[in-house]
Design a protein around this motif. Structure first.
Motif, PDB file in Angstrom:
ATOM      1  N   ALA A  64      10.432   3.376   5.104  1.00  0.00           N
ATOM      2  CA  ALA A  64       9.202   2.580   5.173  1.00  0.00           C
ATOM      3  C   ALA A  64       8.735   2.193   3.767  1.00  0.00           C
ATOM      4  O   ALA A  64       8.343   1.042   3.527  1.00  0.00           O
ATOM      5  CB  ALA A  64       8.107   3.359   5.890  1.00  0.00           C
ATOM      6  N   VAL A  65       8.783   3.137   2.836  1.00  0.00           N
ATOM      7  CA  VAL A  65       8.377   2.859   1.455  1.00  0.00           C
ATOM      8  C   VAL A  65       9.324   1.837   0.823  1.00  0.00           C
ATOM      9  O   VAL A  65       8.894   0.864   0.196  1.00  0.00           O
ATOM     10  CB  VAL A  65       8.342   4.153   0.621  1.00  0.00           C
ATOM     11  N   THR A  66      10.622   2.058   0.999  1.00  0.00           N
ATOM     12  CA  THR A  66      11.619   1.147   0.421  1.00  0.00           C
ATOM     13  C   THR A  66      11.462  -0.261   0.975  1.00  0.00           C
ATOM     14  O   THR A  66      11.493  -1.252   0.227  1.00  0.00           O
ATOM     15  CB  THR A  66      13.046   1.656   0.718  1.00  0.00           C
ATOM     16  N   ALA A 106       5.148   6.825  -1.825  1.00  0.00           N
ATOM     17  CA  ALA A 106       6.094   6.521  -2.906  1.00  0.00           C
ATOM     18  C   ALA A 106       5.968   7.524  -4.043  1.00  0.00           C
ATOM     19  O   ALA A 106       6.926   7.766  -4.789  1.00  0.00           O
ATOM     20  CB  ALA A 106       5.842   5.105  -3.433  1.00  0.00           C
ATOM     21  N   GLU A 107       4.787   8.141  -4.177  1.00  0.00           N
ATOM     22  CA  GLU A 107       4.569   9.178  -5.198  1.00  0.00           C
ATOM     23  C   GLU A 107       5.102  10.531  -4.742  1.00  0.00           C
ATOM     24  O   GLU A 107       5.093  11.494  -5.505  1.00  0.00           O
ATOM     25  CB  GLU A 107       3.072   9.295  -5.491  1.00  0.00           C
ATOM     26  N   GLY A 108       5.519  10.610  -3.464  1.00  0.00           N
ATOM     27  CA  GLY A 108       6.049  11.869  -2.953  1.00  0.00           C
ATOM     28  C   GLY A 108       4.997  12.839  -2.450  1.00  0.00           C
ATOM     29  O   GLY A 108       5.285  14.029  -2.270  1.00  0.00           O
ATOM     30  N   VAL A 126      -1.504   4.741   1.852  1.00  0.00           N
ATOM     31  CA  VAL A 126      -0.586   5.770   2.351  1.00  0.00           C
ATOM     32  C   VAL A 126       0.827   5.501   1.841  1.00  0.00           C
ATOM     33  O   VAL A 126       1.537   6.429   1.409  1.00  0.00           O
ATOM     34  CB  VAL A 126      -0.612   5.803   3.899  1.00  0.00           C
ATOM     35  N   LEU A 127       1.232   4.241   1.831  1.00  0.00           N
ATOM     36  CA  LEU A 127       2.567   3.888   1.325  1.00  0.00           C
ATOM     37  C   LEU A 127       2.683   4.187  -0.169  1.00  0.00           C
ATOM     38  O   LEU A 127       3.709   4.710  -0.630  1.00  0.00           O
ATOM     39  CB  LEU A 127       2.855   2.412   1.590  1.00  0.00           C
ATOM     40  N   ILE A 149       4.983  -5.722   0.012  1.00  0.00           N
ATOM     41  CA  ILE A 149       3.744  -5.175   0.562  1.00  0.00           C
ATOM     42  C   ILE A 149       3.078  -4.251  -0.459  1.00  0.00           C
ATOM     43  O   ILE A 149       1.857  -4.232  -0.613  1.00  0.00           O
ATOM     44  CB  ILE A 149       4.016  -4.432   1.880  1.00  0.00           C
ATOM     45  N   ILE A 150       3.882  -3.462  -1.159  1.00  0.00           N
ATOM     46  CA  ILE A 150       3.388  -2.693  -2.299  1.00  0.00           C
ATOM     47  C   ILE A 150       4.251  -3.039  -3.503  1.00  0.00           C
ATOM     48  O   ILE A 150       5.407  -3.446  -3.348  1.00  0.00           O
ATOM     49  CB  ILE A 150       3.390  -1.164  -2.046  1.00  0.00           C
ATOM     50  N   VAL A 151       3.659  -2.922  -4.674  1.00  0.00           N
ATOM     51  CA  VAL A 151       4.340  -3.305  -5.911  1.00  0.00           C
ATOM     52  C   VAL A 151       4.678  -2.045  -6.697  1.00  0.00           C
ATOM     53  O   VAL A 151       3.780  -1.248  -7.004  1.00  0.00           O
ATOM     54  CB  VAL A 151       3.446  -4.231  -6.760  1.00  0.00           C
TER      55      VAL A 151
END
Length: 254
Positions: free
Chosen positions: A232-234, A194-196, A189-190, A241-243
């Motif tokens: 949250a994404v930032t 991030a992809e919008g 989901v994150l 947590i995400i790359v």
């Protein structure tokens, strides 16, 4: 519970763990099916990255009375398994050490006492963390099984043990740094956030309902103490947590 011959399923099970303790429990349960019901994960060097000193059995299913006896006698200094782990990256059978005619008397005595305590035969190998940080993983049996040099099993334990180590250490690092444990679905989901992508778009991509997507966002907001998706994404990128480079690969190609 998957068998170690089903390595992919074993890895998926360990990956599903929510805590370090749960990951270790899964690892133990998998190996117990093959008769190896005694496991210990030891820090054979100091681990500054975890703020932990070297210690035998950071997490273990070895008998409590043996662990107490071992530590009271400072056996880590004469344990031939520990010494071998410090000098080689190759997995090995304990019997390789016991059968060595040059094994010091105190080391031979320690190994025989271990056998009397239910650690009859086993295998071990070293695992690397940060530079200079070495972990020893010991896998033993409680029965009177005779070591048959099963190299196929040795290879599978080494592969699964390496994956367990990476998972377990990553969880410890996150706990130490207060990094929230985010599930794989929440990471997806994150990434799509991030992809919008919108919630309806994510629902189609992930094959879940819009309400389920929103449920995951709510969980993410709670874990990250974030009030909005952008934050949250930032924050998830900042915490590792995400790359960022994985946002478009492989997720972008789905």
């Amino acid at each position: 519970m998957p068998h170690i011959n089903e390595l992919e399923l074993c890895i998926e099970l360990i990956n599903s763990a929510k805590t370090p303790e749960e990951a270790f429990s899964y690892f133990c349960s998998i190996l117990a099916q093959s008769g190896y019901d005694r496991i210990t994960y030891s820090l054979v060097t100091d681990h500054p990255s975890l703020d932990l000193p070297k210690q035998h059995g950071l997490v273990t299913s070895y008998p409590d009375d043996w662990m107490q006896y071992y530590n009271e006698h400072n056996y880590m200094n004469v344990d031939p398994v520990v010494q071998k782990v410090l000098t080689t990256k190759t997995p090995f059978f304990w019997s390789d050490l016991v059968d060595n005619p040059d094994l010091p008397a105190e080391s031979w005595l320690m190994m025989n006492q271990a056998a009397e305590s239910g650690l009859n035969s086993g295998i071990a190998f070293s695992l690397q963390g940060e530079p200079g940080e070495i972990v020893g993983l010991g896998v033993a049996r409680n029965d009177s099984y005779k070591d048959t040099r099963d190299y196929d099993f040795l290879a599978k334990v080494y592969l699964l043990g390496t994956y367990f180590h990476e998972t377990y250490r990553d969880m410890l690092m996150k706990e130490k740094n207060n990094i929230p444990l985010v599930t794989d679905r929440e990471k997806e989901v994150l990434y799509w956030g991030a992809e919008g992508k919108t919630d309806p778009e994510m629902a189609i991509i992930l094959g879940i309902s819009v309400n389920t997507v929103r449920f995951h966002w709510k969980s993410i907001f709670s874990k990250l103490s974030a009030r909005g998706r952008s934050y949250a994404v930032t924050k998830s990128i900042r915490l590792g947590i995400i790359v960022p480079e994985l946002v478009r690969s492989p997720y972008h190609s789905r």
